[in-house]
Motif scaffolding. Structure first.
Motif, PDB file in Angstrom:
ATOM      1  N   PHE A   1       0.818  -1.221   0.000  1.00  0.00           N
ATOM      2  CA  PHE A   1       0.000   0.000   0.000  1.00  0.00           C
ATOM      3  C   PHE A   1       0.849   1.268   0.000  1.00  0.00           C
ATOM      4  O   PHE A   1       0.554   2.207  -0.719  1.00  0.00           O
ATOM      5  CB  PHE A   1      -0.990   0.019   1.175  1.00  0.00           C
ATOM      6  CG  PHE A   1      -1.807   1.278   1.200  1.00  0.00           C
ATOM      7  CD1 PHE A   1      -2.703   1.560   0.177  1.00  0.00           C
ATOM      8  CD2 PHE A   1      -1.677   2.202   2.229  1.00  0.00           C
ATOM      9  CE1 PHE A   1      -3.453   2.734   0.164  1.00  0.00           C
ATOM     10  CE2 PHE A   1      -2.415   3.383   2.229  1.00  0.00           C
ATOM     11  CZ  PHE A   1      -3.309   3.642   1.204  1.00  0.00           C
ATOM     12  N   GLN A   2       1.909   1.299   0.825  1.00  0.00           N
ATOM     13  CA  GLN A   2       2.739   2.519   0.895  1.00  0.00           C
ATOM     14  C   GLN A   2       3.280   2.864  -0.482  1.00  0.00           C
ATOM     15  O   GLN A   2       3.301   4.018  -0.883  1.00  0.00           O
ATOM     16  CB  GLN A   2       3.937   2.354   1.844  1.00  0.00           C
ATOM     17  CG  GLN A   2       3.647   2.158   3.307  1.00  0.00           C
ATOM     18  CD  GLN A   2       2.452   2.932   3.897  1.00  0.00           C
ATOM     19  OE1 GLN A   2       1.727   2.476   4.298  1.00  0.00           O
ATOM     20  NE2 GLN A   2       2.209   4.125   3.991  1.00  0.00           N
ATOM     21  N   ARG A   3       3.726   1.842  -1.191  1.00  0.00           N
ATOM     22  CA  ARG A   3       4.300   2.082  -2.515  1.00  0.00           C
ATOM     23  C   ARG A   3       3.215   2.425  -3.524  1.00  0.00           C
ATOM     24  O   ARG A   3       3.386   3.300  -4.358  1.00  0.00           O
ATOM     25  CB  ARG A   3       5.100   0.865  -2.987  1.00  0.00           C
ATOM     26  CG  ARG A   3       6.408   0.712  -2.225  1.00  0.00           C
ATOM     27  CD  ARG A   3       7.174  -0.491  -2.678  1.00  0.00           C
ATOM     28  NE  ARG A   3       7.672  -0.337  -4.047  1.00  0.00           N
ATOM     29  CZ  ARG A   3       8.325  -1.286  -4.697  1.00  0.00           C
ATOM     30  NH1 ARG A   3       8.553  -2.442  -4.115  1.00  0.00           N
ATOM     31  NH2 ARG A   3       8.758  -1.083  -5.927  1.00  0.00           N
ATOM     32  N   PHE A   4       2.106   1.706  -3.430  1.00  0.00           N
ATOM     33  CA  PHE A   4       1.027   1.938  -4.393  1.00  0.00           C
ATOM     34  C   PHE A   4       0.451   3.343  -4.228  1.00  0.00           C
ATOM     35  O   PHE A   4       0.083   3.996  -5.194  1.00  0.00           O
ATOM     36  CB  PHE A   4      -0.064   0.877  -4.245  1.00  0.00           C
ATOM     37  CG  PHE A   4      -1.049   0.902  -5.385  1.00  0.00           C
ATOM     38  CD1 PHE A   4      -0.660   0.481  -6.654  1.00  0.00           C
ATOM     39  CD2 PHE A   4      -2.351   1.345  -5.199  1.00  0.00           C
ATOM     40  CE1 PHE A   4      -1.557   0.515  -7.718  1.00  0.00           C
ATOM     41  CE2 PHE A   4      -3.245   1.378  -6.252  1.00  0.00           C
ATOM     42  CZ  PHE A   4      -2.848   0.954  -7.518  1.00  0.00           C
ATOM     43  N   ALA A   5       0.413   3.805  -2.979  1.00  0.00           N
ATOM     44  CA  ALA A   5      -0.135   5.138  -2.699  1.00  0.00           C
ATOM     45  C   ALA A   5       0.755   6.240  -3.283  1.00  0.00           C
ATOM     46  O   ALA A   5       0.332   7.387  -3.404  1.00  0.00           O
ATOM     47  CB  ALA A   5      -0.306   5.340  -1.199  1.00  0.00           C
ATOM     48  N   LYS A   6       1.990   5.883  -3.644  1.00  0.00           N
ATOM     49  CA  LYS A   6       2.852   6.860  -4.314  1.00  0.00           C
ATOM     50  C   LYS A   6       2.528   6.931  -5.803  1.00  0.00           C
ATOM     51  O   LYS A   6       2.879   7.879  -6.485  1.00  0.00           O
ATOM     52  CB  LYS A   6       4.323   6.475  -4.140  1.00  0.00           C
ATOM     53  CG  LYS A   6       4.830   6.605  -2.724  1.00  0.00           C
ATOM     54  CD  LYS A   6       6.349   6.443  -2.702  1.00  0.00           C
ATOM     55  CE  LYS A   6       6.915   6.691  -1.324  1.00  0.00           C
ATOM     56  NZ  LYS A   6       7.137   5.438  -0.586  1.00  0.00           N
ATOM     57  N   VAL A   7       1.892   5.882  -6.298  1.00  0.00           N
ATOM     58  CA  VAL A   7       1.561   5.797  -7.721  1.00  0.00           C
ATOM     59  C   VAL A   7       0.153   6.324  -7.981  1.00  0.00           C
ATOM     60  O   VAL A   7      -0.103   7.006  -8.965  1.00  0.00           O
ATOM     61  CB  VAL A   7       1.647   4.317  -8.201  1.00  0.00           C
ATOM     62  CG1 VAL A   7       1.321   4.205  -9.683  1.00  0.00           C
ATOM     63  CG2 VAL A   7       3.028   3.746  -7.920  1.00  0.00           C
ATOM     64  N   MET A   8      -0.774   5.968  -7.084  1.00  0.00           N
ATOM     65  CA  MET A   8      -2.183   6.297  -7.279  1.00  0.00           C
ATOM     66  C   MET A   8      -2.741   7.037  -6.077  1.00  0.00           C
ATOM     67  O   MET A   8      -2.304   6.836  -4.959  1.00  0.00           O
ATOM     68  CB  MET A   8      -3.021   5.017  -7.420  1.00  0.00           C
ATOM     69  CG  MET A   8      -2.639   4.099  -8.538  1.00  0.00           C
ATOM     70  SD  MET A   8      -2.985   4.750 -10.181  1.00  0.00           S
ATOM     71  CE  MET A   8      -4.772   4.654 -10.248  1.00  0.00           C
TER      72      MET A   8
END
Length: 162
Positions: free
Chosen positions: A47-54
């Motif tokens: 989630f932490q990484r995905f939240a940087k994308v979306m």
């Protein structure tokens, strides 16, 4: 050719339909993450990484289980519902009539993409990248919709199962 230029149009938003409602996710414009498929695949599960994308741009909850079921069925048949149209109008930048849209919308199915494109003039894309983005969005939807309590998503999905 023309097909290429359309595929190259940036998918800036993705539409996720879930048992709870429609979510419109926006891709953050960072070049280093989220443009290449392998990067997205890496980021999807975390989630932490995905939240940087979306980022969650808008959420349009369904009012009842019947409402949800109707919308989900319509989407799978490629029908643009009034609920979905309202959701997209609310959450996407307006495209001036006759002007080419500056962004594309990632969708889960070609059929609904064609309907949105015809009715609203929003270019829709359905490919490997959009399905990865949607996979991440679906996976982390509860985290994005922090104002919903954990459990609401599961309840909404259970409601559809009956």
């Amino acid at each position: 050719g023309a097909a290429n230029s359309r595929a190259e149009m940036e998918v800036r938003f993705v539409l996720l339909e879930s048992a709870m409602g429609y979510a419109v996710m926006e891709r953050k414009s960072s070049d280093e993450i989220g443009s290449a498929l392998p990067d997205v695949q890496q980021a999807v599960t975390d989630f932490q990484r995905f939240a940087k994308v979306m980022t969650l741009r808008g959420f349009f909850p369904f009012k009842t289980a019947e409402d949800a079921l109707e919308n989900i069925n319509d989407i799978s048949e490629g029908v643009l519902t009034t609920t979905l149209k309202a959701c997209l109008e609310t959450n996407l930048p307006a495209t001036k009539p006759g002007k080419k849209s500056a962004f594309a919308l990632g969708v889960s199915e070609h059929k609904i993409g064609s309907s949105i494109q015809e009715a609203m003039g929003i270019p829709c894309v359905c490919n490997e990248l959009t399905s990865e983005l949607l996979r991440g969005a679906r996976l982390h939807l509860t985290s994005f919709i922090s104002q919903l309590r954990p459990g609401d998503v599961e309840k909404a999905q259970l409601g559809l199962a009956h």
